[in-house]
Design a protein around this motif. Structure first.
Motif, PDB file in Angstrom:
ATOM      1  N   ASP A 117      -4.902  -2.251  -7.171  1.00  0.00           N
ATOM      2  CA  ASP A 117      -4.429  -2.992  -5.999  1.00  0.00           C
ATOM      3  C   ASP A 117      -5.163  -4.328  -5.944  1.00  0.00           C
ATOM      4  O   ASP A 117      -6.283  -4.449  -6.443  1.00  0.00           O
ATOM      5  N   GLU A 118      -4.504  -5.324  -5.349  1.00  0.00           N
ATOM      6  CA  GLU A 118      -5.063  -6.691  -5.306  1.00  0.00           C
ATOM      7  C   GLU A 118      -5.490  -7.107  -6.722  1.00  0.00           C
ATOM      8  O   GLU A 118      -6.605  -7.577  -6.964  1.00  0.00           O
ATOM      9  N   THR A 142       0.836  -1.218   0.000  1.00  0.00           N
ATOM     10  CA  THR A 142       0.000   0.000   0.000  1.00  0.00           C
ATOM     11  C   THR A 142       0.865   1.260   0.000  1.00  0.00           C
ATOM     12  O   THR A 142       0.700   2.140  -0.843  1.00  0.00           O
TER      13      THR A 142
HETATM   14 MG    MG Z   1      -2.440  -4.816   0.008  1.00  0.00          MG
END
Ligand code: MG
Ligand code: ADP
Length: 235
Positions: A174-175, A64
């Motif tokens: 993200d992911e 992150t």
């Molecule tokens: Mg993450």
């Protein structure tokens, strides 16, 4: 706190003093981030060189901050030298796509802690939070610098013209290993294919595993990416 094997024991955030604003470094110190993780050491300078990045690093490795830190720095850079860019001073410059609303909240809270000392210069908006559409639209008329959203929410806002990505500089997925399987496949394709995005922008794909979905997104979204694979021995 990440597993100590994921921390870059040879690096410090101070070594990024020439590329990161002192207000970001102060916020990281407040967070108790003494040293960057391995993925952060690698991703931050490359991100600030405008490279597309595919980062595969296990859960808990600090992905992150690896993308949030450069996103914030890029907004500060764009605002401090507006004449060097054709963008208006206030525009949505970064979009973070996440598979779930819960993750949108986590990312937003991480970003808030990073912009703690520069929140006058960087405004962020989680368009998944709250249920009040009107409020979201009002906020979007402010053209937040960084928008955090699921693909479905993003597409809805693009289609209703509440959100413009005409000045997008950076897109983060993200992911990336999960986002398509969460039912966002069509939405992601429409975001890319619907004429909503500018011709040139930078993209980061962050993932815990390399899957077919990540390969698909890589083909769809990345241009000559740097591929960061950490803990290859785990495969
Ligand atoms: Mg993450
Ligand atoms: P990932 O997305 O790779 O699964 P996260 O970004 O969620 O990992 O980070 C995992 C945890 O590690 C979070 O609690 C985060 O605040 C913490 N963390 C991230 N980077 C650092 C760092 N450099 N030093 C200390 N803690 C960190």
């Amino acid at each position: 706190m990440p597993d100590e094997r994921l921390v870059d024991s040879k690096a410090t955030f101070a070594q990024f003093g020439h590329i990161l604003d002192a207000r970001i470094l102060r916020a990281l110190a407040d967070l108790g981030f003494a040293r960057p993780t391995l993925v952060q050491t690698k991703a931050i300078p490359l991100a600030l060189e405008n490279r597309d990045i595919l980062a595969r690093a296990r859960t808990g490795s600090g992905k992150t901050a690896a993308y949030c830190i450069p996103l914030v720095q890029k907004v500060l850079n764009a605002k401090s030298s507006p004449s060097s860019s054709e963008s208006p001073l206030q525009a949505t410059r970064a979009l973070v796509l996440v598979p779930t609303r819960e993750l949108s909240e986590q990312v937003t809270s991480h970003l808030r802690s990073i912009i703690k000392y520069c929140d006058k210069d960087v405004n962020i908006c989680n368009v998944c939070s709250g249920t009040n559409n009107h409020l979201q639209r009002t906020v979007l008329s402010d053209k937040p610098d960084i928008v955090i959203a699921t693909p479905s929410k993003t597409l809805a806002l693009l289609q209703s013209k509440s959100l413009s990505l005409a000045h997008l500089e950076t897109l983060v997925i993200d992911e990336a290993d999960l986002i398509l399987s969460y039912g966002h496949d069509d939405d992601v394709r429409q975001i890319f294919g619907g004429g909503h995005l500018p011709k040139v922008f930078q993209t980061f794909l962050m993932s815990a595993t390399m899957t077919e979905d990540v390969e698909t997104l890589k083909g769809l979204a990345l241009r000559s990416p740097v591929i960061l694979k950490l803990e290859e021995d785990e495969d």
